[in-house]
Scaffold this motif. Structure first.
Motif, PDB file in Angstrom:
ATOM      1  N   ILE B  78       4.983   0.443   2.340  1.00 43.72           N
ATOM      2  CA  ILE B  78       4.107   1.534   2.363  1.00 43.72           C
ATOM      3  C   ILE B  78       5.055   2.615   1.938  1.00 43.72           C
ATOM      4  O   ILE B  78       4.329   3.587   1.200  1.00 43.72           O
ATOM      5  CB  ILE B  78       3.471   1.756   3.877  1.00 43.72           C
ATOM      6  N   ALA B  79       6.213   3.157   2.395  1.00 47.52           N
ATOM      7  CA  ALA B  79       6.754   4.233   1.873  1.00 47.52           C
ATOM      8  C   ALA B  79       6.998   4.301   0.529  1.00 47.52           C
ATOM      9  O   ALA B  79       7.183   5.248  -0.213  1.00 47.52           O
ATOM     10  CB  ALA B  79       8.224   4.184   2.636  1.00 47.52           C
ATOM     11  N   GLU B  80       7.037   3.021  -0.266  1.00 50.00           N
ATOM     12  CA  GLU B  80       7.173   2.965  -1.647  1.00 50.00           C
ATOM     13  C   GLU B  80       6.073   3.173  -2.349  1.00 50.00           C
ATOM     14  O   GLU B  80       6.000   3.150  -3.679  1.00 50.00           O
ATOM     15  CB  GLU B  80       7.949   1.504  -1.986  1.00 50.00           C
ATOM     16  N   GLY B  81       4.846   2.984  -1.583  1.00 54.03           N
ATOM     17  CA  GLY B  81       3.754   3.423  -2.507  1.00 54.03           C
ATOM     18  C   GLY B  81       2.731   2.329  -2.317  1.00 54.03           C
ATOM     19  O   GLY B  81       1.564   2.378  -3.048  1.00 54.03           O
ATOM     20  N   ALA B  82       2.890   1.259  -1.695  1.00 59.44           N
ATOM     21  CA  ALA B  82       2.077   0.088  -1.575  1.00 59.44           C
ATOM     22  C   ALA B  82       0.814   0.528  -0.629  1.00 59.44           C
ATOM     23  O   ALA B  82       0.935   1.340   0.145  1.00 59.44           O
ATOM     24  CB  ALA B  82       2.617  -1.111  -0.945  1.00 59.44           C
ATOM     25  N   ARG B  83      -0.324  -0.008  -0.971  1.00 56.83           N
ATOM     26  CA  ARG B  83      -1.408   0.406  -0.149  1.00 56.83           C
ATOM     27  C   ARG B  83      -1.675  -0.821   0.909  1.00 56.83           C
ATOM     28  O   ARG B  83      -1.923  -1.994   0.620  1.00 56.83           O
ATOM     29  CB  ARG B  83      -2.781   0.425  -0.992  1.00 56.83           C
ATOM     30  N   SER B  84      -1.914  -0.253   2.104  1.00 58.84           N
ATOM     31  CA  SER B  84      -2.015  -1.531   3.248  1.00 58.84           C
ATOM     32  C   SER B  84      -3.221  -2.426   3.058  1.00 58.84           C
ATOM     33  O   SER B  84      -3.189  -3.825   3.400  1.00 58.84           O
ATOM     34  CB  SER B  84      -2.073  -0.794   4.656  1.00 58.84           C
ATOM     35  N   TYR B  85      -4.228  -1.810   2.338  1.00 56.38           N
ATOM     36  CA  TYR B  85      -5.532  -2.729   2.491  1.00 56.38           C
ATOM     37  C   TYR B  85      -5.519  -3.858   1.158  1.00 56.38           C
ATOM     38  O   TYR B  85      -6.110  -4.652   1.224  1.00 56.38           O
ATOM     39  CB  TYR B  85      -6.626  -1.851   2.201  1.00 56.38           C
ATOM     40  N   SER B  86      -4.512  -3.705   0.394  1.00 55.15           N
ATOM     41  CA  SER B  86      -4.228  -4.671  -0.631  1.00 55.15           C
ATOM     42  C   SER B  86      -3.080  -5.564  -0.510  1.00 55.15           C
ATOM     43  O   SER B  86      -2.736  -5.935  -1.589  1.00 55.15           O
ATOM     44  CB  SER B  86      -4.575  -3.881  -1.973  1.00 55.15           C
ATOM     45  N   LEU B  87      -2.534  -5.555   0.479  1.00 61.85           N
ATOM     46  CA  LEU B  87      -1.619  -6.416   0.722  1.00 61.85           C
ATOM     47  C   LEU B  87      -1.853  -7.738   0.946  1.00 61.85           C
ATOM     48  O   LEU B  87      -2.764  -8.380   1.557  1.00 61.85           O
ATOM     49  CB  LEU B  87      -0.664  -5.788   2.054  1.00 61.85           C
ATOM     50  N   LYS B  88      -1.299  -8.714   0.440  1.00 62.43           N
ATOM     51  CA  LYS B  88      -1.235 -10.102   0.307  1.00 62.43           C
ATOM     52  C   LYS B  88      -0.010 -10.773   0.853  1.00 62.43           C
ATOM     53  O   LYS B  88       1.045 -10.128   0.340  1.00 62.43           O
ATOM     54  CB  LYS B  88      -1.763 -10.815  -0.748  1.00 62.43           C
ATOM     55  N   ALA B  89       0.335 -11.943   1.393  1.00 72.02           N
ATOM     56  CA  ALA B  89       1.243 -12.749   2.001  1.00 72.02           C
ATOM     57  C   ALA B  89       1.563 -14.076   1.551  1.00 72.02           C
ATOM     58  O   ALA B  89       0.397 -14.819   1.110  1.00 72.02           O
ATOM     59  CB  ALA B  89       1.656 -12.492   3.122  1.00 72.02           C
ATOM     60  N   LYS B  90       2.487 -14.515   1.110  1.00 73.05           N
ATOM     61  CA  LYS B  90       2.808 -15.766   0.876  1.00 73.05           C
ATOM     62  C   LYS B  90       3.959 -16.469   1.572  1.00 73.05           C
ATOM     63  O   LYS B  90       5.000 -15.500   1.900  1.00 73.05           O
ATOM     64  CB  LYS B  90       3.008 -16.479  -0.702  1.00 73.05           C
ATOM     65  N   MET B  91       4.270 -17.625   2.033  1.00 74.22           N
ATOM     66  CA  MET B  91       5.338 -17.751   2.807  1.00 74.22           C
ATOM     67  C   MET B  91       5.916 -19.473   2.513  1.00 74.22           C
ATOM     68  O   MET B  91       4.906 -20.289   2.136  1.00 74.22           O
ATOM     69  CB  MET B  91       5.250 -17.799   4.297  1.00 74.22           C
ATOM     70  N   ALA B  92       7.053 -19.581   2.656  1.00 68.21           N
ATOM     71  CA  ALA B  92       7.606 -21.028   2.674  1.00 68.21           C
ATOM     72  C   ALA B  92       8.847 -21.000   3.690  1.00 68.21           C
ATOM     73  O   ALA B  92       9.614 -20.210   3.950  1.00 68.21           O
ATOM     74  CB  ALA B  92       7.985 -21.333   1.118  1.00 68.21           C
TER      75      ALA B  92
END
Lengths: 215, 162
Positions: B78-92
């Motif tokens: 978020i501090a870097e300018g990402a928007r919380s509503y368009s965040l997605k995740a992947k995991m392994a």
């Protein structure tokens, strides 16, 4: 120093004591392996180091290096984790000569079950002799769990043994002993023993050996 | 020139195109990628343990625990300018590298890590679009912020992309 949780508080003589533990344990294990293979097994002077958890895989070729890993937990008075790690090629050599089957391989599954059992048994014997000599020396009650075997990346197999350490610290104290075949000209390491005492176990080990921890 | 940003054990970092971000040798640990679909700002954490409240450490390494690592990664993005509503995740990750007879809690750490990561992501309302967890194999993962593919390599099954 009371709890002796900060590994940086360890003095050089503490490390010498732990080195001796590695010497005795791996020495007995090397003798067992030598009897098993009917060959001379050499052992190097143990390396005792305090390593950041992140850098531990680098000691055995990096997080992605493939190894045959035997892992067990030590239960009893001084809990900890123990690994016997061997490069795939070296583990293959060891098992081929043991089961007299030159086709045994660990590069592509399915693996030969007899070979895997032999490898597991080698792990049993090596870790058993390492630990029993350690228990004799320290007069501590140390019980090994049945070893688990995994053929995988170093980083992935070490994760497991580091779990109880990582709850307390970002560093691990590793007692690392290399064993090699004496007539192996390439001088490649046949295997590494990693003994990783849980943080609370140092005090127990030093106390058992009459080493002052509060100096 | 693009660069591969490396994330160590109990570590987290951000990456932006054309760079990719990678972590090696995940066993029971979980590798989590959070990315912003709009800005392509991406980040990865290599989580070792589920819960920071169980920590016995004096100074907490926030990147080590699922709850604190996800939160910190989110804040950094978020501090870097990402928007919380368009965040997605992947995991392994979250594998069971060894099987033992005794089912003590320590030995079940992989599944516990996976659950803790999912929980932390849910609290931040970040949907998990793809995951490759559990099993018995170690994994090396690399995320490309442009294609948004997570490439997963195991010793015996080669590389797959999710």
């Amino acid at each position: 120093m009371g709890e002796l949780r900060d590994l940086n508080q360890l003095k050089p003589f503490h490390l010498d004591v732990l080195k001796e533990i590695g010497n005795i344990g791996a020495g007995h294990a090397a003798t067992s392996l030598s009897t098993l293979l009917k060959r001379k097994i050499d052992m190097k002077v143990p390396n005792v180091r305090v390593v950041p958890l992140q850098e531990l895989p680098d000691q055995v070729g990096g997080a992605e290096a493939e190894v045959a890993a035997i892992f067990l937990r030590i239960e009893g008075d001084a809990p900890g984790s123990m690994f016997f790690l061997s490069a795939i090629d070296q583990a293959e050599r060891l098992i081929r000569s043991l089961i007299e089957n030159e086709d045994f391989q660990l590069k592509q599954p399915p693996f030969d079950q007899i070979g895997l059992s032999a490898l597991q048994e080698v792990g049993n014997i090596l870790s058993g002799s390492y630990l029993s000599s350690l228990a004799d020396f320290t007069k501590l009650n140390l019980q090994p769990t049945v070893p688990g075997l995994s053929i995988d990346m170093v980083g992935a197999v070490l994760n497991y043994g580091l779990m109880s350490i990582s709850e307390v610290s970002d560093h691990a104290l590793v007692i690392d002993t290399h064993i090699t075949e004496a007539d192996n000209e390439s001088e490649e390491t046949s295997g590494h023993f990693f003994l990783l005492p849980d943080p609370d176990s140092f005090q127990v080990i030093f106390k058992a050996l009459g080493v002052d921890v509060d100096e | 020139m693009s660069e591969v940003i490396k994330v160590g054990m109990a570590d987290l970092k951000l990456a932006a195109p054309p760079n990719t971000i990678r972590t090696s040798g995940l066993g029971s640990c979980v590798g989590v990628v959070i990315y912003d679909e709009m800005t392509n700002i991406s980040g990865m954490a290599h989580v070792m343990l589920p819960d920071s409240s169980q920590s016995k450490q004096v100074t907490l390494n926030t990147a080590k625990y699922a709850d604190t690592a996800i939160k910190e990664l989110f804040n950094k993005m978020i501090a870097e300018g990402a928007r919380s509503y368009s965040l997605k995740a992947k995991m392994a990750g979250g594998a069971q590298m060894f099987t033992f007879q005794s089912g003590s809690d320590v030995m079940r750490i992989g599944p516990r890590n996976v659950e803790a990561v999912k929980h932390a992501l849910k609290q931040l309302r970040i949907p998990v679009l793809a995951s490759d967890v559990g099993g018995k194999s170690g994994r090396t993962i690399e995320f490309d912020p442009v294609s948004k593919k997570l490439h997963i390599r195991t010793v015996n099954q080669g590389t797959v992309a999710i």
